[in-house]
Design a protein around this motif. Sequence first.
Motif, PDB file in Angstrom:
ATOM      1  N   LYS A 106      15.513   7.167 -25.129  1.00  9.11           N
ATOM      2  CA  LYS A 106      16.717   7.892 -26.142  1.00  9.11           C
ATOM      3  C   LYS A 106      16.937   9.205 -25.630  1.00  9.11           C
ATOM      4  O   LYS A 106      17.688   9.796 -26.153  1.00  9.11           O
ATOM      5  N   GLY A 107      16.236   9.549 -24.409  1.00  9.80           N
ATOM      6  CA  GLY A 107      16.946  10.785 -23.569  1.00  9.80           C
ATOM      7  C   GLY A 107      16.081  12.106 -23.855  1.00  9.80           C
ATOM      8  O   GLY A 107      16.623  13.310 -23.382  1.00  9.80           O
ATOM      9  N   ALA A 108      14.927  12.008 -24.349  1.00  9.61           N
ATOM     10  CA  ALA A 108      13.891  12.941 -24.757  1.00  9.61           C
ATOM     11  C   ALA A 108      13.614  13.861 -23.173  1.00  9.61           C
ATOM     12  O   ALA A 108      13.383  12.920 -22.245  1.00  9.61           O
ATOM     13  N   SER A 109      13.789  15.120 -23.117  1.00  5.63           N
ATOM     14  CA  SER A 109      13.268  15.669 -21.990  1.00  5.63           C
ATOM     15  C   SER A 109      11.928  15.535 -21.470  1.00  5.63           C
ATOM     16  O   SER A 109      11.426  15.528 -20.447  1.00  5.63           O
ATOM     17  N   SER A 110      11.098  15.703 -22.525  1.00  8.06           N
ATOM     18  CA  SER A 110       9.577  15.304 -22.276  1.00  8.06           C
ATOM     19  C   SER A 110       9.001  14.897 -23.445  1.00  8.06           C
ATOM     20  O   SER A 110       9.538  14.939 -24.743  1.00  8.06           O
ATOM     21  N   VAL A 111       8.039  13.862 -23.426  1.00  7.46           N
ATOM     22  CA  VAL A 111       7.279  13.324 -24.544  1.00  7.46           C
ATOM     23  C   VAL A 111       5.775  13.528 -24.328  1.00  7.46           C
ATOM     24  O   VAL A 111       5.208  12.960 -23.311  1.00  7.46           O
ATOM     25  N   LYS A 112       5.026  14.245 -25.163  1.00  2.11           N
ATOM     26  CA  LYS A 112       3.878  14.446 -25.129  1.00  2.11           C
ATOM     27  C   LYS A 112       3.166  13.845 -26.312  1.00  2.11           C
ATOM     28  O   LYS A 112       3.655  13.617 -27.186  1.00  2.11           O
ATOM     29  N   ILE A 113       1.729  13.561 -26.091  1.00  3.32           N
ATOM     30  CA  ILE A 113       0.889  12.860 -27.228  1.00  3.32           C
ATOM     31  C   ILE A 113       0.047  13.591 -27.651  1.00  3.32           C
ATOM     32  O   ILE A 113      -0.838  14.271 -26.962  1.00  3.32           O
ATOM     33  N   CYS A 114      -0.249  13.557 -28.942  1.00  8.71           N
ATOM     34  CA  CYS A 114      -1.299  14.522 -29.566  1.00  8.71           C
ATOM     35  C   CYS A 114      -2.110  13.486 -30.585  1.00  8.71           C
ATOM     36  O   CYS A 114      -1.356  12.973 -31.531  1.00  8.71           O
ATOM     37  N   THR A 115      -3.366  13.228 -30.090  1.00 10.45           N
ATOM     38  CA  THR A 115      -4.032  12.314 -31.096  1.00 10.45           C
ATOM     39  C   THR A 115      -5.025  13.154 -31.657  1.00 10.45           C
ATOM     40  O   THR A 115      -6.088  13.781 -30.986  1.00 10.45           O
ATOM     41  N   LEU A 116      -5.639  12.643 -32.962  1.00  8.48           N
ATOM     42  CA  LEU A 116      -6.988  13.385 -33.589  1.00  8.48           C
ATOM     43  C   LEU A 116      -8.040  12.574 -32.705  1.00  8.48           C
ATOM     44  O   LEU A 116      -8.976  13.278 -32.391  1.00  8.48           O
ATOM     45  N   PHE A 117      -7.835  11.117 -32.693  1.00  7.27           N
ATOM     46  CA  PHE A 117      -9.088  10.361 -31.949  1.00  7.27           C
ATOM     47  C   PHE A 117      -8.603   9.683 -30.904  1.00  7.27           C
ATOM     48  O   PHE A 117      -7.421   9.205 -30.760  1.00  7.27           O
ATOM     49  N   ASP A 118      -9.762   9.476 -29.986  1.00  8.12           N
ATOM     50  CA  ASP A 118      -9.331   8.604 -28.839  1.00  8.12           C
ATOM     51  C   ASP A 118     -10.387   7.749 -28.558  1.00  8.12           C
ATOM     52  O   ASP A 118     -11.578   7.947 -28.595  1.00  8.12           O
ATOM     53  N   LYS A 119     -10.137   6.414 -28.283  1.00  9.18           N
ATOM     54  CA  LYS A 119     -11.207   5.545 -28.171  1.00  9.18           C
ATOM     55  C   LYS A 119     -10.782   4.816 -26.529  1.00  9.18           C
ATOM     56  O   LYS A 119     -10.373   3.757 -26.505  1.00  9.18           O
TER      57      LYS A 119
END
Length: 180
Positions: free
Chosen positions: A119-132
Motif C-alpha cells: 500500500k506504499g508505506a515507506s517503512s513497516v516495523k514490527i512490535c510484538t509482546l512475545f516471540d516464539k
Amino acid sequence: MLHKDIFEELMNEEELEKTVSEIAGRINNDYRDKSLVVVGVLKGSIMFLADLFRKITIDDCQLDFMAASSYGNSAVSSGNVRITKDVDCNVKERDVLIVEDILDTGNTLSFIKEHLLSKGASSVKICTLFDKPARRKKPITADYTGRTIDDLFIVGYGLDYSEHYRNLPYVGVLRSEIYS
Ligand code: IMP
Ligand code: MG
C-alpha cells in the motif's frame, strides 16, 4: 490468584508494565521526529496496545487497526492468512509500526507486513509482546520484542485460546490438557 486452567504464570502485571515501558522508550527514541502510524492487530494486541500507546510521546502519531485470520479456533496455525479488516487511514509514504501480541510461525505478520508495504508505506516495523522463534516458518523478525519464549501456549492480557482468557490481567501458560 491463578485461573484453574493456567499451569503457571509467565508475566505478572508488574512485569508486563515494565516490559511495555521499555518498548515504549525505544519506540519514542526511534520515531522521535517522524510521522508514525501504529497498527494494532486485532484482537490479541488490544491490552498491550492500550498500555503501549498511552506511553508513546511522539507528536505526529496515529492509531489504526487490522484483523487477519489464520488460526480459526485451534491452537495450530493453518498458514492461510486472510485480512478481515484493513487499515482505514492512508499509509502511503508513512512509517508504520505493527503491534501484535505474539509472533509464532510468522505467517500472519509477514502477510500483514507485505500488505502494508504494497500500500506504499515507506517503512513497516514490527512490535510484538512475545516471540516464539522455535516455531517460525517465515523468515521474519520483530524490531521490538517484549519477551522471547519457548514453544508454549500462553494466554491472558489479550492473548486467547479459542476466544477465552483474554481478560486475564497477567500472562500464563495454558495447561496442555485444555488444548490437546
Ligand atoms: P502466526 O501467524 O503463526 O505467527 O500466528 C500469530 C497468531 O497466532 C497470533 O496473533 C496469536 O493470535 C496466535 N498465537 C500464536 N501463539 C499463541 C499463543 O501461545 N497463545 C495465544 N495465541 C497464539
Ligand atoms: Mg491473535
